[in-house]
Write a protein that holds these residues in place. Structure first.
Motif, PDB file in Angstrom:
ATOM      1  N   GLY A  13      -7.032   8.509  -1.748  1.00 37.95           N
ATOM      2  CA  GLY A  13      -6.346   7.365  -2.105  1.00 37.95           C
ATOM      3  C   GLY A  13      -7.738   6.568  -2.255  1.00 37.95           C
ATOM      4  N   THR A  40      -4.194   9.665  -5.108  1.00 36.82           N
ATOM      5  CA  THR A  40      -3.290   8.415  -4.605  1.00 36.82           C
ATOM      6  C   THR A  40      -1.588   9.448  -4.106  1.00 36.82           C
ATOM      7  OG1 THR A  40      -1.987   9.088  -7.176  1.00 36.82           O
ATOM      8  CG2 THR A  40      -4.319   7.527  -7.032  1.00 36.82           C
ATOM      9  N   SER A  43      -0.292   5.547  -0.426  1.00 38.29           N
ATOM     10  CA  SER A  43       0.527   4.418  -0.909  1.00 38.29           C
ATOM     11  C   SER A  43      -0.043   4.555  -1.956  1.00 38.29           C
ATOM     12  CB  SER A  43       0.503   3.254   0.316  1.00 38.29           C
ATOM     13  OG  SER A  43      -0.992   3.837   1.059  1.00 38.29           O
ATOM     14  N   GLY A 204      -5.221   6.995   5.817  1.00 38.81           N
ATOM     15  CA  GLY A 204      -3.795   6.749   5.036  1.00 38.81           C
ATOM     16  C   GLY A 204      -2.676   6.241   6.359  1.00 38.81           C
TER      17      GLY A 204
HETATM   18  C1  LIG Z   1       4.983  -1.047  -2.592  1.00 34.76           C
HETATM   19  C2  LIG Z   1       3.865  -1.919  -2.159  1.00 34.76           C
HETATM   20  C3  LIG Z   1       3.032  -2.679  -3.189  1.00 34.76           C
HETATM   21  C4  LIG Z   1       1.529  -2.493  -2.611  1.00 34.76           C
HETATM   22  N1  LIG Z   1       0.592  -3.539  -3.104  1.00 34.76           N
HETATM   23  C5  LIG Z   1      -0.234  -4.215  -2.979  1.00 34.76           C
HETATM   24  C6  LIG Z   1      -1.830  -4.731  -3.947  1.00 34.76           C
HETATM   25  O1  LIG Z   1      -0.747  -5.403  -4.986  1.00 34.76           O
HETATM   26  N2  LIG Z   1      -2.500  -4.882  -3.892  1.00 34.76           N
HETATM   27  C7  LIG Z   1      -3.282  -4.338  -2.794  1.00 34.76           C
HETATM   28  O2  LIG Z   1      -4.090  -4.243  -3.166  1.00 34.76           O
HETATM   29  N3  LIG Z   1      -2.654  -3.145  -1.623  1.00 34.76           N
HETATM   30  C8  LIG Z   1      -1.289  -3.289  -2.512  1.00 34.76           C
HETATM   31  N4  LIG Z   1      -0.702  -1.976  -1.245  1.00 34.76           N
HETATM   32  C9  LIG Z   1      -1.486  -1.363  -0.879  1.00 34.76           C
HETATM   33  C10 LIG Z   1      -2.152  -0.269  -0.844  1.00 34.76           C
HETATM   34  O3  LIG Z   1      -1.179   0.791  -1.624  1.00 34.76           O
HETATM   35  C11 LIG Z   1      -3.107   0.429   0.008  1.00 34.76           C
HETATM   36  O4  LIG Z   1      -3.651  -0.606   0.934  1.00 34.76           O
HETATM   37  C12 LIG Z   1      -3.828   1.671  -0.779  1.00 34.76           C
HETATM   38  O5  LIG Z   1      -2.980   2.555  -0.933  1.00 34.76           O
HETATM   39  C13 LIG Z   1      -4.666   2.468   1.232  1.00 34.76           C
HETATM   40  O6  LIG Z   1      -4.634   3.130   0.504  1.00 34.76           O
HETATM   41  P1  LIG Z   1      -5.118   4.865   1.655  1.00 34.76           P
HETATM   42  O7  LIG Z   1      -6.145   5.471   0.180  1.00 34.76           O
HETATM   43  O8  LIG Z   1      -6.026   4.256   2.388  1.00 34.76           O
HETATM   44  O9  LIG Z   1      -3.973   5.288   1.410  1.00 34.76           O
HETATM   45  P2  LIG Z   1      -3.284   6.274   0.901  1.00 34.76           P
HETATM   46  O10 LIG Z   1      -3.015   5.625  -0.085  1.00 34.76           O
HETATM   47  O11 LIG Z   1      -2.194   6.530   2.029  1.00 34.76           O
HETATM   48  O12 LIG Z   1      -4.258   6.807   0.895  1.00 34.76           O
HETATM   49  C14 LIG Z   1      -4.440   8.698   1.880  1.00 34.76           C
HETATM   50  C15 LIG Z   1      -4.498   9.874   1.387  1.00 34.76           C
HETATM   51  O13 LIG Z   1      -5.234  11.192   2.086  1.00 34.76           O
HETATM   52  C16 LIG Z   1      -4.867  12.254   2.337  1.00 34.76           C
HETATM   53  N5  LIG Z   1      -3.728  13.092   3.202  1.00 34.76           N
HETATM   54  C17 LIG Z   1      -4.175  12.334   4.108  1.00 34.76           C
HETATM   55  N6  LIG Z   1      -4.192  13.322   4.907  1.00 34.76           N
HETATM   56  C18 LIG Z   1      -4.551  14.655   4.767  1.00 34.76           C
HETATM   57  C19 LIG Z   1      -5.189  15.380   4.875  1.00 34.76           C
HETATM   58  N7  LIG Z   1      -4.831  16.479   6.484  1.00 34.76           N
HETATM   59  N8  LIG Z   1      -5.652  16.643   4.191  1.00 34.76           N
HETATM   60  C20 LIG Z   1      -5.985  15.813   3.348  1.00 34.76           C
HETATM   61  N9  LIG Z   1      -5.635  14.828   2.252  1.00 34.76           N
HETATM   62  C21 LIG Z   1      -5.732  14.355   3.494  1.00 34.76           C
HETATM   63  C22 LIG Z   1      -2.917  11.920   1.721  1.00 34.76           C
HETATM   64  O14 LIG Z   1      -2.548  12.881   0.645  1.00 34.76           O
HETATM   65  C23 LIG Z   1      -3.600  10.693   0.672  1.00 34.76           C
HETATM   66  O15 LIG Z   1      -2.899  10.378  -0.574  1.00 34.76           O
HETATM   67  C24 LIG Z   1       1.142  -2.103  -1.901  1.00 34.76           C
HETATM   68  C25 LIG Z   1       1.548  -0.560  -0.767  1.00 34.76           C
HETATM   69  C26 LIG Z   1       2.709  -0.480  -1.728  1.00 34.76           C
HETATM   70  C27 LIG Z   1       3.550   0.712  -0.835  1.00 34.76           C
END
Ligand SMILES: Cc1cc2nc3c(=O)[nH]c(=O)nc-3n(C[C@H](O)[C@H](O)[C@H](O)COP(=O)(O)OP(=O)(O)OC[C@H]3O[C@@H](n4cnc5c(N)ncnc54)[C@H](O)[C@@H]3O)c2cc1C
Length: 864
Positions: A13, A40, A43, A204
């Motif tokens: 992500g 991606t 979330s 995530g």
């Molecule tokens: C409707 C909505 C609107 C939003 N609006 C905003 C906004 O305007 N501004 C903002 O800053 N944020 C916003 N957000 C929040 C934002 O989307 C999150 O803060 C961000 O996506 C977090 O990213 P991440 O990388 O932590 O997690 P994630 O995007 O969930 O990524 C985690 C990744 O890890 C992978 N993964 C998990 N476990 C494993 C495993 N065991 N092996 C391999 N891969 C794995 C998953 O497949 C995934 O791709 C919004 C969210 C939503 C739902």
């Protein structure tokens, strides 16, 4: 896929990709990101893409500012557009209280270098004509806000990381994590096993599941979140044509709504009260690029307010409703850093605003992994800030509370009710019966103040002095004049034992270790010579129950930092088993008695001589108090004559009852944490995580007398010696403030009438932000420059923001409003009456440094 890597990042992500990029940029190019599906796939893909710098914690705000600044560099490096729209944003206040909140935020921004500005509702309307200004009393303009393309931005991080040599493996789930005896991690994936020195959990939506692979239950929970997109709106197109720019982002606290322009229409999202967790226990592994079923009924109350406040939007057709899950920690800030109890297992999860915070999280974590220190004050997002009490159910209750209050005001005297009580001492019911107003102190119920019998024990929340003021004052005066008792279970307590204990503590601490039966106060530094702890240490003596030839030390510190400190202690434990550490938590509880009559009171409760000759200031003794075995320290945070009495929980009711009975003849009172914190102000005593934090050196923190550079080669000694030789840049000071009906809360700017720019006002964001006049036209040239400098306080070349307040309140015994904070060291001893002003709720109040404590400056009462 490689079979070995220095570090494996789990999750592609925005956060995982940022961590990967920052590790590679810091020189760790042998790094690998493993993603279950495509980049991606959690979330990140359906985010609204908004970004901003504002955060309740100024240190997190700084990392958000870094994130925003990074995007330009990232685009250049990767060749991938993030589709940046730096529109600026407006926060709308519908009540005077909300305006006070914005004044506070604006004041904080002054020393963070943020160019925010307080504006009128009609000025806000000029930037966002869809609103009806009659619903608002004012607003704050922040030029560093905007939106971007979430997918493009995630790919920009990934491409930039790959250019620097990092590897990304897609469609490969991490199934299992095991660790070899030498610390090597086996990252077992669908495509085989990778051996890695370090593992980073950027899972995530699945970060809980990845945590469980190593036996850790991380306190995070996904919530459903909805935003809607309108059809094209003629009003938007007309505005774009007339002004040549996009509409600004708008945050409406009352409606719990955020909006911004999306193409020729509007995007509108809500943080509704009737919020809903998603997958509260397990996240399904087969959840992919999917959206959840929209539920407009749930957000109807917010939409109703929104349509009233923004009639322009009410008439537009809704094109699409997005409902997607994303994760939160109980307080809404990320969980970052090494997990205590494990080696080289790192977290960067629960990042609820990945596009505001992702860059800062990646930078801090990569610094931490590569250099051993995050390089910033990241306490606000340190994974160590939650204790074991932050269970799955606790997290569920707190995350729902946090989500539903995202746009609510948190008052400085406001205690939040969800998931309480989590932990109680045996005196909980007694304290409730005594009419205590209870607060949450690192998950433990702790008396804050006592309401008179017959009145409701409840805080009236406010930014100003409130209903507790007179009662806390009475508690303080009773302690200063007679004697009081308070619970002190909310300290962290550790026992360090074994033949290597003294050497171990001497290596970690800046002060000399105490002799047997004595107590010492000592800070702890990191390798960079910054303050990472402040402790009371007692030498229990080998003859007091230790094994032959072994030493035993009791250590007391900040409870909020218990895991943070355990992590540091464990990291530095000698490998030969010569030192053992035990953390007590609530298996050891305490009471403190303080005030001029406290010695006479204690004497009635014990069968040994506790006169000042037999039991001196800073002595430690094991003795029976009221018949119960206790450890007693002759020390108190009130700065007066007093004692800390520690016992197993089974004895606490007995000891308390004995104190109350024996204290009756002296007019003993119960006092709470608020009175205790007031009393330390008039002694100029600092508090951990307020005055003392990892961004300050020990001489900046005015801890000089506890730093014994000559004693041995303790961690941070060299850097501390350098700080002393060069002279600290900043200095912690105490102020008396000419406040009216509100005292400082912390984070207020300190102004000084000086001719030198001390350079403490910095500008963390690097590129220019647009400014507009009341008609919506962009202001360029000198008008903008003048405006910007006025915001920073350099109006006539004399009054400048030179520092910031760390904490304060009303010191009832000396009857003065007081504050502590940091100013340039050159000004720290200047007690002139006309030099400083502290900005409280938008009003600049004269303030004067008091170098010597106002209460008992010679320490005579404390030592008597
Ligand atoms: C409707 C909505 C609107 C939003 N609006 C905003 C906004 O305007 N501004 C903002 O800053 N944020 C916003 N957000 C929040 C934002 O989307 C999150 O803060 C961000 O996506 C977090 O990213 P991440 O990388 O932590 O997690 P994630 O995007 O969930 O990524 C985690 C990744 O890890 C992978 N993964 C998990 N476990 C494993 C495993 N065991 N092996 C391999 N891969 C794995 C998953 O497949 C995934 O791709 C919004 C969210 C939503 C739902």
């Amino acid at each position: 896929m490689k079979s070995h890597a220095k570090a494996v990042v789990i999750g592609g992500g925005v956060v995982g990709c940022s961590v990967l990029y920052h590790l590679a940029r810091a020189g760790w190019t042998d790094v690998m990101l493993i993603e279950r599906s495509e980049l991606t796939s959690g979330s990140s893909w359906h985010a609204a893409g908004g970004f901003h710098t504002l955060n309740g914690d100024p240190n997190v705000a700084k990392l958000q500012a870094y994130t925003v600044q990074l995007y330009k560099e990232l685009e250049e490096l990767s060749g991938q557009s993030c589709s940046l729209h730096l529109t600026g944003g407006v926060m709308l206040a519908d009540t005077p209280e909300r305006m006070d909140f914005l004044r506070l935020a604006h004041a904080k921004g002054r020393y963070l270098g943020m160019d925010t500005e307080l504006i009128t509702p009609s000025e806000a309307k000029a930037m966002f004509p869809l609103m009806d200004e009659k619903h608002f009393v004012g607003a704050m303009w922040d030029p560093v806000e905007g939106h971007l393309d979430p997918s493009g931005t995630t790919h920009a991080y990934a491409k930039a990381a790959k250019k620097l040599g990092a590897e990304i493996v897609l469609r490969n789930r991490v199934l299992e994590l095991t660790q070899e005896a030498d610390g090597t991690w086996n990252v077992v994936t669908e495509q085989g096993t990778v051996k890695a020195e370090h593992v980073v959990n950027c899972g995530g939506l699945w970060a809980r599941e990845v945590g469980r692979m190593v036996g850790v239950e991380l306190p995070l929970l996904a919530m459903e979140h909805m935003y809607l997109l309108t059809e094209s709106m003629p009003e938007v197109e007309e505005f774009n044509q007339a002004t040549g720019r996009e509409m600004v982002g708008v945050l409406d606290f009352k409606g719990e709504i955020y909006t911004r322009q999306e193409r020729n229409g509007i995007l509108l999202g809500t943080y509704e009260k009737a919020c809903k967790p998603w997958s509260p226990v397990n996240t399904p592994w087969d959840f992919g690029h999917e959206l959840l079923q929209p539920d407009l009924d749930r957000i109807a109350p917010s939409l109703e307010v929104g349509f009233r406040h923004f009639p322009g939007i009410a008439n537009a057709g809704i094109k699409q409703v997005i409902n997607g899950p994303f994760t939160f920690a109980p307080d809404g800030n990320p969980l970052v850093g090494p997990v205590q109890g494990l080696t080289n297992f790192w977290c960067a999860c629960a990042v609820m605003a990945g596009f505001s915070q992702g860059g800062g999280v990646g930078l801090a974590l990569s610094n931490w992994m590569v250099n051993g220190d995050p390089g910033f004050d990241v306490w606000g997002m340190d994974v160590a800030r939650f204790g074991e009490w932050a269970s799955l159910r606790y997290t569920n209750a707190k995350v729902r509370e946090n989500y539903s209050r995202r746009f609510s005001i948190r008052f400085p005297n406001e205690e939040l009710p969800a998931a309480r009580p989590a932990q109680t001492t045996p005196l909980y019911d007694t304290m409730i019966a005594n009419n205590a107003v209870m607060g949450d102190s690192w998950g433990l119920e702790t008396p804050l103040w006592f309401a008179p019998k017959g009145t409701e024990p409840k805080d009236v929340v406010s930014f100003r002095r409130s209903n507790d003021f007179a009662h806390v004052g009475n508690e303080v005066r009773a302690v200063r004049e007679r004697v009081g008792v308070t619970e002190i279970a909310n300290f962290a307590k550790y026992e360090v034992s074994g033949s290597g204990s003294e050497d171990f503590l001497n290596r970690l601490m800046t002060n000399r270790m105490p002799k047997k039966g004595r107590i010492t106060l000592t800070p702890m530094l990191n390798e960079f010579g910054k303050l990472i702890g402040d402790f009371t240490i007692a030498n229990m003596g080998a003859n007091m129950g230790a094994r032959a030839g072994e030493d035993r030390f009791m250590i007391w510190g900040s409870s909020a930092a218990a895991k943070y400190h355990m992590r540091w202690f464990e990291k530095h434990l000698p490998k030969d088993g010569s030192v053992r550490i035990h953390r007590f938590d609530q298996t050891l509880v305490g009471l403190s008695i303080a005030g001029p009559q406290s010695q006479t009171l204690l004497q009635k409760l014990v069968d040994v001589d506790v006169s000042s000759r037999a039991f001196r200031f800073m002595d430690f003794r094991e003795m029976a108090v009221g018949g119960a075995p206790c450890m007693v320290n002759r020390i108190t945070y009130t700065g007066d004559l007093g004692y800390e009495i520690w016992m197993q929980p089974a004895y606490q009711r007995l000891v308390y009852a004995a104190i109350k009975e024996a204290g009756e003849e002296f007019g003993l009172v119960d006092f709470g944490m608020r009175a205790l914190l007031c009393m330390r102000l008039e002694k100029n005593f600092p508090t951990w995580f307020r005055e003392l934090r990892p961004i300050y050196g020990p001489f900046e923190g005015a801890m000089d007398r506890f730093i014994k550079l000559e004693k041995n080669d303790f961690i941070g000694r060299e850097a501390a010696a350098q700080e002393q030789a060069e002279g600290p840049k900043l200095r912690r000071v105490s102020f008396v403030v000419e406040a009216e009906d509100a005292d400082v809360m912390g984070d207020e700017p300190i102004w000084a009438k000086v001719s030198t720019d001390y350079g403490t006002v910095e500008k963390p964001h690097g590129y220019g932000a647009p400014r507009f006049d009341a008609t919506g036209k962009e202001v360029r040239g000198s008008a903008a420059a003048e405006g910007a400098s006025a915001v920073r306080g350099i109006i006539d070349g004399a009054w400048r923001v030179v520092g910031w307040v760390t904490s304060g309140g009303y010191a009832h015994h000396v009857d003065k409003s007081m504050a502590q904070g940091y100013v340039p060291a050159a000004l720290a001893e200047n007690e002139s009456r006309d030099l400083f002003e502290i900005e409280i709720l938008g009003k600049r109040c004269p303030a004067r440094i008091n170098v010597e404590p106002l209460f008992d400056p010679t320490g005579e009462k404390m030592r008597s």
